[in-house]
Design a protein around this motif. Sequence first.
Motif, PDB file in Angstrom:
ATOM      1  N   ILE A 112      10.080  13.472   3.767  1.00 26.00           N
ATOM      2  CA  ILE A 112       9.914  14.837   4.279  1.00 26.00           C
ATOM      3  C   ILE A 112      10.944  15.055   5.387  1.00 26.00           C
ATOM      4  CG2 ILE A 112       8.334  16.511   5.315  1.00 26.00           C
ATOM      5  CD1 ILE A 112       6.005  14.911   4.205  1.00 26.00           C
ATOM      6  N   PRO A 113      12.175  15.405   5.013  1.00 28.38           N
ATOM      7  CA  PRO A 113      13.208  15.648   6.027  1.00 28.38           C
ATOM      8  C   PRO A 113      12.906  16.919   6.822  1.00 28.38           C
ATOM      9  CG  PRO A 113      14.052  16.078   3.810  1.00 28.38           C
ATOM     10  CD  PRO A 113      12.685  15.515   3.642  1.00 28.38           C
ATOM     11  N   ASP A 114      13.419  16.977   8.038  1.00 29.62           N
ATOM     12  CA  ASP A 114      13.068  18.065   8.956  1.00 29.62           C
ATOM     13  C   ASP A 114      13.852  19.354   8.732  1.00 29.62           C
ATOM     14  OD1 ASP A 114      11.124  16.774  10.793  1.00 29.62           O
ATOM     15  OD2 ASP A 114      12.806  15.429  11.183  1.00 29.62           O
ATOM     16  N   ASP A 115      15.149  19.237   8.508  1.00 30.16           N
ATOM     17  CA  ASP A 115      16.018  20.401   8.690  1.00 30.16           C
ATOM     18  C   ASP A 115      16.748  20.853   7.433  1.00 30.16           C
ATOM     19  OD1 ASP A 115      17.458  18.113   8.514  1.00 30.16           O
ATOM     20  OD2 ASP A 115      18.681  18.439  10.313  1.00 30.16           O
ATOM     21  N   VAL A 116      16.335  20.385   6.253  1.00 30.84           N
ATOM     22  CA  VAL A 116      16.981  20.824   5.011  1.00 30.84           C
ATOM     23  C   VAL A 116      15.903  21.092   3.964  1.00 30.84           C
ATOM     24  CG1 VAL A 116      19.120  19.534   5.408  1.00 30.84           C
ATOM     25  CG2 VAL A 116      17.229  18.443   4.182  1.00 30.84           C
ATOM     26  N   LEU A 122       0.838  -1.187   0.000  1.00 26.40           N
ATOM     27  CA  LEU A 122       0.000   0.000   0.000  1.00 26.40           C
ATOM     28  C   LEU A 122       0.879   1.244   0.000  1.00 26.40           C
ATOM     29  CD1 LEU A 122      -2.809  -1.011   2.521  1.00 26.40           C
ATOM     30  CD2 LEU A 122      -2.669  -1.383   0.040  1.00 26.40           C
ATOM     31  N   ASP A 123       0.477   2.228  -0.780  1.00 30.27           N
ATOM     32  CA  ASP A 123       1.247   3.474  -0.844  1.00 30.27           C
ATOM     33  C   ASP A 123       1.274   4.174   0.513  1.00 30.27           C
ATOM     34  OD1 ASP A 123       2.041   3.646  -3.672  1.00 30.27           O
ATOM     35  OD2 ASP A 123      -0.112   3.682  -4.044  1.00 30.27           O
ATOM     36  N   SER A 124       0.187   4.079   1.249  1.00 30.44           N
ATOM     37  CA  SER A 124       0.157   4.716   2.570  1.00 30.44           C
ATOM     38  C   SER A 124       1.174   4.062   3.507  1.00 30.44           C
ATOM     39  CB  SER A 124      -1.252   4.615   3.172  1.00 30.44           C
ATOM     40  OG  SER A 124      -1.657   3.259   3.280  1.00 30.44           O
ATOM     41  N   ASP A 125       1.330   2.740   3.415  1.00 28.75           N
ATOM     42  CA  ASP A 125       2.321   2.045   4.243  1.00 28.75           C
ATOM     43  C   ASP A 125       3.742   2.427   3.828  1.00 28.75           C
ATOM     44  OD1 ASP A 125       0.358   0.759   5.676  1.00 28.75           O
ATOM     45  OD2 ASP A 125       0.465  -1.103   4.527  1.00 28.75           O
ATOM     46  N   TYR A 126       3.971   2.513   2.518  1.00 26.02           N
ATOM     47  CA  TYR A 126       5.313   2.838   2.025  1.00 26.02           C
ATOM     48  C   TYR A 126       5.735   4.231   2.484  1.00 26.02           C
ATOM     49  CZ  TYR A 126       9.206   3.750  -1.121  1.00 26.02           C
ATOM     50  OH  TYR A 126      10.443   4.082  -1.621  1.00 26.02           O
ATOM     51  N   ILE A 127       4.855   5.211   2.272  1.00 24.59           N
ATOM     52  CA  ILE A 127       5.202   6.584   2.648  1.00 24.59           C
ATOM     53  C   ILE A 127       5.362   6.703   4.164  1.00 24.59           C
ATOM     54  CG2 ILE A 127       4.265   8.928   2.797  1.00 24.59           C
ATOM     55  CD1 ILE A 127       5.607   8.331   0.152  1.00 24.59           C
ATOM     56  N   ASN A 128       4.522   6.024   4.914  1.00 20.28           N
ATOM     57  CA  ASN A 128       4.657   6.032   6.374  1.00 20.28           C
ATOM     58  C   ASN A 128       6.020   5.489   6.784  1.00 20.28           C
ATOM     59  OD1 ASN A 128       4.410   4.565   9.123  1.00 20.28           O
ATOM     60  ND2 ASN A 128       2.644   5.951   9.100  1.00 20.28           N
ATOM     61  N   ASN A 129       6.480   4.438   6.107  1.00 21.59           N
ATOM     62  CA  ASN A 129       7.759   3.810   6.418  1.00 21.59           C
ATOM     63  C   ASN A 129       8.939   4.688   6.018  1.00 21.59           C
ATOM     64  OD1 ASN A 129      10.060   1.649   5.431  1.00 21.59           O
ATOM     65  ND2 ASN A 129       8.950   0.953   7.243  1.00 21.59           N
ATOM     66  N   MET A 130       8.773   5.490   4.957  1.00 22.78           N
ATOM     67  CA  MET A 130       9.878   6.283   4.397  1.00 22.78           C
ATOM     68  C   MET A 130       9.745   7.774   4.714  1.00 22.78           C
ATOM     69  SD  MET A 130      11.653   3.947   2.707  1.00 22.78           S
ATOM     70  CE  MET A 130      12.629   4.738   1.440  1.00 22.78           C
ATOM     71  N   ILE A 131       8.849   8.133   5.633  1.00 21.63           N
ATOM     72  CA  ILE A 131       8.444   9.523   5.786  1.00 21.63           C
ATOM     73  C   ILE A 131       9.595  10.461   6.140  1.00 21.63           C
ATOM     74  CG2 ILE A 131       7.797   9.319   8.217  1.00 21.63           C
ATOM     75  CD1 ILE A 131       5.940  11.295   5.428  1.00 21.63           C
ATOM     76  N   ASP A 132      10.549  10.020   6.943  1.00 26.52           N
ATOM     77  CA  ASP A 132      11.638  10.923   7.340  1.00 26.52           C
ATOM     78  C   ASP A 132      12.604  11.201   6.196  1.00 26.52           C
ATOM     79  OD1 ASP A 132      10.709  11.289   9.921  1.00 26.52           O
ATOM     80  OD2 ASP A 132      11.761   9.532  10.694  1.00 26.52           O
ATOM     81  N   LEU A 133      12.676  10.272   5.243  1.00 24.32           N
ATOM     82  CA  LEU A 133      13.444  10.540   4.025  1.00 24.32           C
ATOM     83  C   LEU A 133      12.626  11.368   3.050  1.00 24.32           C
ATOM     84  CD1 LEU A 133      15.108   7.050   3.339  1.00 24.32           C
ATOM     85  CD2 LEU A 133      16.284   9.167   3.969  1.00 24.32           C
TER      86      LEU A 133
END
Length: 659
Positions: free
Chosen positions: A413-417, A400-411
């Motif tokens: 949508i990075p926080d500080d760049v 599921l795309d929702s599972d994939y994005i949830n798993n990869m979310i910090d890559l």
Amino acid sequence: MLKSGVKNLYVREWIFPLMFVIFALMLEMTNFLTLGIGVLPTYLIFDLAVIFMFLGILFLMKQGGKAWIIVASFFLFIQVALNIVNATLFGVFGDVFNLSMINLGTEGVNAFKFEFLNFTSIIINLLIFGLFIGTSIYLNKTTEMTIQLTKKTKFTILLSIFIGLQSIGLCLFNAQIDVIRVQAENEEQLDDTFSDQAMWDNLFLKTYSLQLFGTYGFYVKNLGDFLLSGRNMSEEDQEYVAQALLKGDNYTSTSEYSGIGEGDNLIIIMLESFDSFSIDPIYTPFLWQMRQGNYDGAQYMDSFYAKNKTNISEEISIIGHIANNKLFSYYNKTVGLTTPYSLPNLMKEDGANEVNFFHGYLKSFYDRQNVNVSLGFNNVYGLEDCTLPDKSSKFNDWILDSDYINNMIDLFIPDDVRFYSQYTTISTHGAYDYKNSRIQDNLDYVNDNFDKYVEYVNNYTNLQLPTNESELNKYKQFKAFTMDTDKMVAYIFKTLEDKNLLDNTTVVMYADHNAYYSDMCYGIKGISKEKFYNTEINHLPCIIYNDELPAMVNKTFCSTYDLYPTICDLLSLSYNQTLAQGNSIYSDDIVNSVFVSSLSGIYTDKIFTSNVKDIVKLDNSVTDEDVNKFVDNVMNYYEKQKIIELIYDYNYFGRYAVR
């Protein structure tokens, strides 16, 4: 059995070659009638020229003998195979085969379903092929060659016939090319860009080129272009490209919203097989808000049109154009692929630190791990890179795309760049008759609320729900997967909000093509496949978000080509206008945009053509002036395309451009 040696010699030496010619032309007519492009090619001499060259080879063997039958059958089998492949591709995608598609062997095998096959074409082609073999075997058994020749005499005669037929074939082939060139010079053509000579030089509209030059002409030219790729670029072409690029360099769109996203992060999401009926208030409530113009900063492009294969649609958004002749994976492996004008490279020049591509399936699919790096992405992340416990690389067993994005979310949508992340979804791809336990909760919800959905469809849409239970179940599964897309998008926006990034992130979402599996798009929209000019079949979702945009339903006609210049406009990225085949949706120039696809033709929301010679007005308001302007814009597209093809054929920016 025939008695006379003279008659036997006549039968064997002339009937067999004549039979080969007749069956080759029968197969050509079958191909043309199946594709609906006439009966025989405009330039039939191409077919005859190559057939003569084949006959020269066949004359080196005993006419009608076993070796002759095997080699002649092999020649015709190639034609049969091309006919069947073209009938299948045309029926599913509106496309025909060319040699660059060989690079998509794995992708084609994985995506293939038996329902794609055109069984009528298969049966007719195999019947003709079988009839040829059967007739050849029968004549071989019932005729004899009683006139004996010395080996020397026989060799001399056969060599003379071989050389003669090859010469005739080559002369006919070259004479037909000369006819095309003379016509281009002497006849009143629509434009040099769209003359038959230009079509021969580039084959840029594949189906139309096949209609003009026939199977033999088209594929001989295609083979020559394929083998000659990578040769050195002439000084004349180098100068031509350099001047064209100089003319369009450092262009910045000017519109009401120019620069509102300057310095923004960028997220692009390509929605796989998302169709206009993918979004509804019951199953996709988050996207529905945007579709209705009720989400602050989000504009729904209500006149967005697209139809290209997934990798093509993806690449157009990244670079603003596409090479028509060959795939980027081919260029990347042969001459190279250097793209300083790509959106990833423009974003990096503008200060973006993390520029990454994501996909919910294998990154080796379409050779993304190499092609997309050449397009400027720092990293390409695929199914291989996520740590989901229940992931599968089996085609149709999508995560599921929702599972994939949830798993990869910090890559993602990075926080500080500052970042640019692009994602191509997968779960809505289809086919929709495979069991997938991951989607079961959504499917239960679809079934539990289907009465509400039917009420919505009946009261507010012109959609036609399937009456066949099997097709209805496929549609319900499709809707279950669109629910997952909705959850994924909602999660991305919630994450941006939680990380205080929503106000400085521009988001673009768009569909690559319609939901073509099981011909769903035609049935649900109530459009016959024969009405290929009805562009509603390619009317798809597109949403642009920026916190400075007014929430609305935007009625401006636009297509995949317009995304790249629109993003550059909003984010104040200068680009080369010569390489952009579209215009910013918010600029005055958007009225000049047209959509061009080898799969679906050339059109706006009001005018359609497949060859610029036959124009279909889709709206009663269209005037002759509108048609003339449309033709001018199409000509401008192809003038740019000449430059674009040269750039990729020779890897201009990698080998010739001054840096």
